[in-house]
Design an enzyme around this catalytic site. Structure first.
Site, mmCIF file in Angstrom:
data_model
loop_
_atom_site.group_PDB
_atom_site.id
_atom_site.type_symbol
_atom_site.label_atom_id
_atom_site.label_comp_id
_atom_site.label_asym_id
_atom_site.label_seq_id
_atom_site.Cartn_x
_atom_site.Cartn_y
_atom_site.Cartn_z
ATOM 1 C CE LYS A 1 -3.825 1.832 2.823
ATOM 2 N NZ LYS A 1 -4.653 1.605 4.020
ATOM 3 C CB SER B 1 -8.082 3.274 3.120
ATOM 4 O OG SER B 1 -7.208 2.679 4.048
ATOM 5 C CB SER C 1 -8.104 0.263 5.955
ATOM 6 O OG SER C 1 -8.831 1.432 5.760
HETATM 7 N N1 GLN Z 1 -12.986 3.460 6.613
HETATM 8 C C1 GLN Z 1 -12.434 3.936 7.832
HETATM 9 C C2 GLN Z 1 -12.100 5.410 7.701
HETATM 10 O O1 GLN Z 1 -12.460 5.983 6.750
HETATM 11 C C3 GLN Z 1 -11.235 3.128 8.203
HETATM 12 C C4 GLN Z 1 -10.035 3.455 7.427
HETATM 13 C C5 GLN Z 1 -8.821 2.652 7.776
HETATM 14 O O2 GLN Z 1 -8.915 1.604 8.418
HETATM 15 N N2 GLN Z 1 -7.669 3.166 7.406
HETATM 16 O O3 GLN Z 1 -11.482 6.003 8.518
#
Ligand code: GLN
Length: 488
Positions: free
Chosen positions: A81, A156, A180
């Site tokens: 990532k 994400s 994420s």
């Molecule tokens: N979807 C969650 C957010 O928008 C979690 C994101 C993540 O785990 N980095 O913060």
């Protein structure tokens, strides 16, 4: 030959390398060719470094010839990532704010992969600064779900999940602050695992919310996820929250016979908002465990419903502080329009950050500001403890907990983009696991009628990753979801 290779697990590819049936160059070329063929419709990568990868592959082949193999990952392609630093390569976190930035050092996880001989192919798309659940918040355009390219891959770590699901690399790393890794793994039909907080070093990970962030493995199989975690886990003096504990042999643990585990099923996770097809698939998986002699225990996690509001106080608070470093002076985007120093901060940040990141910074600054701190931030911290206590109480009765990973299968691009609240609810089953610092894994447990993957989440006790993998592996061995691949 090449199509045979791209769907193999890393463990199987490693065996082929060992037998001398393929070289690392063969593997790397096969995955690069696959990426070049499908990237126009998937867009998992932000940057694919073919020459860099082939050079590493040749070095791995040389080591093998000299009898200096570094372990099972030596010569295996892995992608990361774009929030995990690789020395001398650009790091953007999918943000315009960081676009010109080149990492001066390796993240600890990167260094561990390099030392294990892994071939690093490139960096994957994501929501900007890991804020989002759909990959639509990337400043460089979204990633598309390989199972249906009109749909989002989750987020994400959407690029990481799509990359593995599309057969572009057998392994990838993601990061998980509120779901994420697990939510995109679920939506793309692969295995994704968030380790216990403190197990994997965060050194060299662009920070979002430091008390929640963890790097973790994404793969086709549970065994591969265990192999990748084995490589990246362990104490790191460069991360003050790193936990000094011995790392068991996760893959050896998978050889043990399955046990009759006590598995908790929280009633709160099966109510309103859960798609009926997802519910049915998860319940079938639970019944399978029961049929194997596991004891299924109904449990209650009464504070879980507060996890989304608590998270959207704490995570933005930490983000507003972490992202203060992007000031246009030290690194990243610098506005060319500024009249003076203050104007430079405002303009650089105004131009560099996307709308969701700005929303989080505003929220975070608000809940930390004088007069609101006690009412929001401090209160949220207290509720966080209640959420963790719910889990610890449940673990007095059960070994692990089974839930859906995401309330729905992959949704369409644009469907929730302008509705932050409904986007935030995509993580209703994953966020509390981060708040409690626990390990959690998502693995495929079926498909919807539209042929979209469904994920089962297994939540484990702190630092009991071995058991978590064993529980997931037992189910995976008895089902063949992973033999179906997207038609790209
Ligand atoms: N979807 C969650 C957010 O928008 C979690 C994101 C993540 O785990 N980095 O913060």
């Amino acid at each position: 030959m090449a199509t045979d290779l791209i769907w193999q697990s890393a463990t199987a590819l490693s065996a082929l390398l060992e037998k001398g049936e393929v070289t690392s160059r063969d593997l790397t070329e096969a995955f690069i060719a696959r990426a070049q063929a499908v990237e126009p419709s998937v867009h998992a990568y932000l940057d694919l470094h073919t020459d860099y990868a082939l050079e590493q592959a040749d070095q791995a082949d040389q080591r093998r010839q000299l009898g200096q193999v570094r372990g099972p990952l030596d010569g295996i392609p892995v992608s990361l990532k774009n929030v995990i630093s690789i020395k001398d390569l650009p790091l953007t976190a999918a943000s315009k704010m960081l676009e010109p930035f080149v990492s001066p050092y390796d993240a600890t996880t990167t260094l561990k992969l390099k030392n294990a001989g892994a071939v690093l192919l490139g960096r994957l798309n994501m929501d900007e600064f890991a804020m989002g659940s759909s990959c639509e918040n990337s400043a460089f355009g979204p990633t598309f779900n390989p199972w249906d390219t009109e749909r989002i891959p989750g987020g994400s770590s959407g690029g990481s999940a799509a990359c593995v699901a599309a057969g572009e690399t057998p392994l990838s790393l993601g990061s998980d602050t509120g779901g994420s890794i697990r939510q995109p793994a679920s939506l793309c039909g692969i295995v994704g695992m968030k380790p216990t907080y403190g197990l994997v070093s965060r050194y060299g990970l662009a920070a979002f919310a430091s008390s929640l962030d963890q790097i973790g493995p994404m793969a086709h199989t549970v065994e591969d996820a265990a192999l990748l975690l084995q490589t990246i886990a362990g104490y790191d003096p460069l991360d003050s929250t790193s936990f000094n504990t011995s790392i068991p042999d996760y893959r050896a643990a998978l050889q043990e016979a399955p046990k009759k585990w006590r598995l908790g099923v929280p009633t709160e996770f099966f109510g309103e908002g859960l798609d009926p097809e997802v519910k049915e698939a998860v319940q079938r998986a639970i019944q399978w465990y029961e049929a194997q002699g596991c004891e299924i225990v109904e449990i209650s996690l009464p504070h879980n419903e507060l996890s989304v509001p608590v998270y959207y106080v704490l995570a933005p608070a930490e983000a507003s502080s972490n992202l203060a470093r992007y000031d246009g002076v030290r690194y990243g985007h610098r506005s060319s329009e500024a009249k003076d120093a203050i104007d430079l901060y405002f303009k650089s940040r105004g131009e560099g950050f996307g709308p969701e990141v700005k929303r989080r910074i505003l929220l975070g600054t608000y809940v930390l500001s004088s007069g609101y701190y006690d009412a929001y931030y401090l209160r949220a911290q207290k509720v966080r403890t209640l959420i963790r206590n719910d889990y610890l109480k449940a673990f007095e009765q059960v070994d692990a907990i089974l839930t859906p990973t995401s309330p729905t299968a992959a949704f369409k691009l644009g469907e929730k983009k302008d509705d932050p609240l409904s986007m935030y609810l995509a993580d209703i089953y994953t966020i509390s696991v981060n708040l409690a610092g626990l390990p959690g894994l998502s693995m495929p447990c079926g498909f919807t009628q539209d042929k979209l993957p469904i994920g089962l989440q297994v939540i484990g006790q702190p630092f009991k990753e071995s058991e978590l993998f064993q529980i997931a592996h037992a189910y995976e061995q008895a089902h063949d979801w992973k033999t179906t691949h997207p038609n790209l």
